[in-house]
Design a protein around this motif. Sequence first.
Motif, PDB file in Angstrom:
ATOM      1  N   THR A  38      -7.666  -9.679  -1.118  1.00  0.00           N
ATOM      2  CA  THR A  38      -6.763  -8.532  -1.182  1.00  0.00           C
ATOM      3  C   THR A  38      -7.303  -7.455  -2.110  1.00  0.00           C
ATOM      4  O   THR A  38      -7.351  -6.263  -1.765  1.00  0.00           O
ATOM      5  CB  THR A  38      -5.369  -8.982  -1.648  1.00  0.00           C
ATOM      6  OG1 THR A  38      -4.878  -9.987  -0.758  1.00  0.00           O
ATOM      7  CG2 THR A  38      -4.399  -7.813  -1.679  1.00  0.00           C
ATOM      8  N   LEU A  39      -7.727  -7.856  -3.299  1.00  0.00           N
ATOM      9  CA  LEU A  39      -8.262  -6.892  -4.260  1.00  0.00           C
ATOM     10  C   LEU A  39      -9.538  -6.235  -3.736  1.00  0.00           C
ATOM     11  O   LEU A  39      -9.723  -5.022  -3.884  1.00  0.00           O
ATOM     12  CB  LEU A  39      -8.540  -7.592  -5.597  1.00  0.00           C
ATOM     13  CG  LEU A  39      -7.317  -8.103  -6.369  1.00  0.00           C
ATOM     14  CD1 LEU A  39      -7.759  -8.851  -7.627  1.00  0.00           C
ATOM     15  CD2 LEU A  39      -6.396  -6.958  -6.739  1.00  0.00           C
ATOM     16  N   VAL A  72     -10.570  -5.766  -0.566  1.00  0.00           N
ATOM     17  CA  VAL A  72     -10.318  -4.835   0.528  1.00  0.00           C
ATOM     18  C   VAL A  72      -9.700  -3.540   0.003  1.00  0.00           C
ATOM     19  O   VAL A  72     -10.089  -2.433   0.415  1.00  0.00           O
ATOM     20  CB  VAL A  72      -9.411  -5.488   1.582  1.00  0.00           C
ATOM     21  CG1 VAL A  72      -8.950  -4.461   2.623  1.00  0.00           C
ATOM     22  CG2 VAL A  72     -10.153  -6.621   2.290  1.00  0.00           C
ATOM     23  N   TYR A  73      -8.760  -3.639  -0.919  1.00  0.00           N
ATOM     24  CA  TYR A  73      -8.150  -2.440  -1.478  1.00  0.00           C
ATOM     25  C   TYR A  73      -9.163  -1.607  -2.260  1.00  0.00           C
ATOM     26  O   TYR A  73      -9.137  -0.368  -2.221  1.00  0.00           O
ATOM     27  CB  TYR A  73      -6.973  -2.814  -2.369  1.00  0.00           C
ATOM     28  CG  TYR A  73      -5.667  -2.953  -1.624  1.00  0.00           C
ATOM     29  CD1 TYR A  73      -5.102  -1.862  -0.964  1.00  0.00           C
ATOM     30  CD2 TYR A  73      -4.989  -4.170  -1.562  1.00  0.00           C
ATOM     31  CE1 TYR A  73      -3.910  -1.986  -0.263  1.00  0.00           C
ATOM     32  CE2 TYR A  73      -3.795  -4.300  -0.865  1.00  0.00           C
ATOM     33  CZ  TYR A  73      -3.270  -3.205  -0.218  1.00  0.00           C
ATOM     34  OH  TYR A  73      -2.087  -3.324   0.475  1.00  0.00           O
ATOM     35  N   LEU A  74     -10.059  -2.264  -2.987  1.00  0.00           N
ATOM     36  CA  LEU A  74     -11.082  -1.531  -3.729  1.00  0.00           C
ATOM     37  C   LEU A  74     -12.012  -0.766  -2.789  1.00  0.00           C
ATOM     38  O   LEU A  74     -12.336   0.404  -3.030  1.00  0.00           O
ATOM     39  CB  LEU A  74     -11.890  -2.504  -4.600  1.00  0.00           C
ATOM     40  CG  LEU A  74     -11.206  -3.036  -5.857  1.00  0.00           C
ATOM     41  CD1 LEU A  74     -12.051  -4.114  -6.524  1.00  0.00           C
ATOM     42  CD2 LEU A  74     -10.944  -1.900  -6.842  1.00  0.00           C
ATOM     43  N   ARG A 133     -11.337   0.175   0.272  1.00  0.00           N
ATOM     44  CA  ARG A 133     -10.568   1.237   0.912  1.00  0.00           C
ATOM     45  C   ARG A 133     -10.400   2.428  -0.017  1.00  0.00           C
ATOM     46  O   ARG A 133     -10.468   3.585   0.404  1.00  0.00           O
ATOM     47  CB  ARG A 133      -9.200   0.714   1.337  1.00  0.00           C
ATOM     48  CG  ARG A 133      -9.213  -0.008   2.675  1.00  0.00           C
ATOM     49  CD  ARG A 133      -7.804  -0.364   3.114  1.00  0.00           C
ATOM     50  NE  ARG A 133      -7.789  -0.873   4.471  1.00  0.00           N
ATOM     51  CZ  ARG A 133      -6.714  -1.323   5.090  1.00  0.00           C
ATOM     52  NH1 ARG A 133      -5.551  -1.331   4.450  1.00  0.00           N
ATOM     53  NH2 ARG A 133      -6.773  -1.755   6.334  1.00  0.00           N
ATOM     54  N   ALA A 134     -10.164   2.159  -1.298  1.00  0.00           N
ATOM     55  CA  ALA A 134     -10.022   3.238  -2.270  1.00  0.00           C
ATOM     56  C   ALA A 134     -11.314   4.025  -2.422  1.00  0.00           C
ATOM     57  O   ALA A 134     -11.285   5.223  -2.726  1.00  0.00           O
ATOM     58  CB  ALA A 134      -9.581   2.669  -3.618  1.00  0.00           C
ATOM     59  N   LEU A 178     -15.482  -3.098   4.973  1.00  0.00           N
ATOM     60  CA  LEU A 178     -14.334  -3.952   4.702  1.00  0.00           C
ATOM     61  C   LEU A 178     -14.644  -5.409   5.028  1.00  0.00           C
ATOM     62  O   LEU A 178     -14.203  -6.316   4.323  1.00  0.00           O
ATOM     63  CB  LEU A 178     -13.121  -3.471   5.514  1.00  0.00           C
ATOM     64  CG  LEU A 178     -12.537  -2.119   5.099  1.00  0.00           C
ATOM     65  CD1 LEU A 178     -11.317  -1.790   5.949  1.00  0.00           C
ATOM     66  CD2 LEU A 178     -12.171  -2.115   3.624  1.00  0.00           C
ATOM     67  N   PHE A 228      -5.097  -6.746   7.134  1.00  0.00           N
ATOM     68  CA  PHE A 228      -5.636  -5.406   6.917  1.00  0.00           C
ATOM     69  C   PHE A 228      -6.363  -4.838   8.131  1.00  0.00           C
ATOM     70  O   PHE A 228      -6.897  -3.730   8.067  1.00  0.00           O
ATOM     71  CB  PHE A 228      -6.599  -5.418   5.717  1.00  0.00           C
ATOM     72  CG  PHE A 228      -5.955  -5.868   4.443  1.00  0.00           C
ATOM     73  CD1 PHE A 228      -5.108  -5.033   3.740  1.00  0.00           C
ATOM     74  CD2 PHE A 228      -6.191  -7.140   3.942  1.00  0.00           C
ATOM     75  CE1 PHE A 228      -4.513  -5.449   2.563  1.00  0.00           C
ATOM     76  CE2 PHE A 228      -5.602  -7.565   2.761  1.00  0.00           C
ATOM     77  CZ  PHE A 228      -4.758  -6.717   2.071  1.00  0.00           C
TER      78      PHE A 228
END
Length: 263
Positions: free
Chosen positions: A40-41, A43-45, A47-48, A55, A128
């Motif tokens: 989770t962390l 993928v969010y990183l 994406r940011a 991904l 995601f």
Amino acid sequence: MTPARALRLTVVGVRTHVSYMSRSPLEITFAVLVPLVYATLSVYLFRAADDPDRLLTAAVGAGLMGIWSSVLFGSGGAVQNQRWLGTLETLVASPTPLSLVLLPITLATAVIGTYAMGATVLWGAVLFGVPLDFAHPVLFLAAVPVCVLSLGMMGLLLAATFVLLRNANALANPLDAPVWLLSGMLVPITVLPDWTRPVSWALPTTWGSRAVHAATSGGGGAGEVLVPMGAALGLGAFYALLAVLVLGRVEQRARAAATLALA
């Protein structure tokens, strides 16, 4: 001991320890939750950072981090458990070499850790929408076991030091993040300072991770995957040999200091 008996001992030991860990609520909770948090962390990183094309690389890297965490804490915890149960002295005193006693433990933790790879990839795809477009799907399936084996060999060397420590987690805790960072599991080692490169190249985890990432998103041929796989196996074999040599010295010192039974 003949190679056939050593292989049989390893296979039976891996099966036994996998069964043991699969019945431990702590091991199950750790193996299930930690890889999903990593995924989770990651993928969010990514994406940011506005890098959606990577991904899948983030999900695979999180899986590698989960495998390493399982090997690191599983190896230390297994030795500590044997000490708490009062069986470590018996294992050391048995005719079987200590290296063959610890090898199934480290390999079993790596086998349990392979769940992390499947879980993080599926978690990224389902939650995601990460596309599962592997560059070399067949080579990916071959690279993951090689990486797992190299991680197990590194865990065997670490387990040699865990025998001496009354609290193995004291060494395991600070080794988690630096190793996966130096190995390029999530981010490439090219973004690290130049002085870290020799350390990274000396780790079998670096080459195993490179093979897995090349099979995931590499744009080159099969050589980009096969060469790191060969390097990972070669370094893994060297680490295994070094572990056998270190264990002999560690066992002598532990016997002399009478620290095997201390918790």
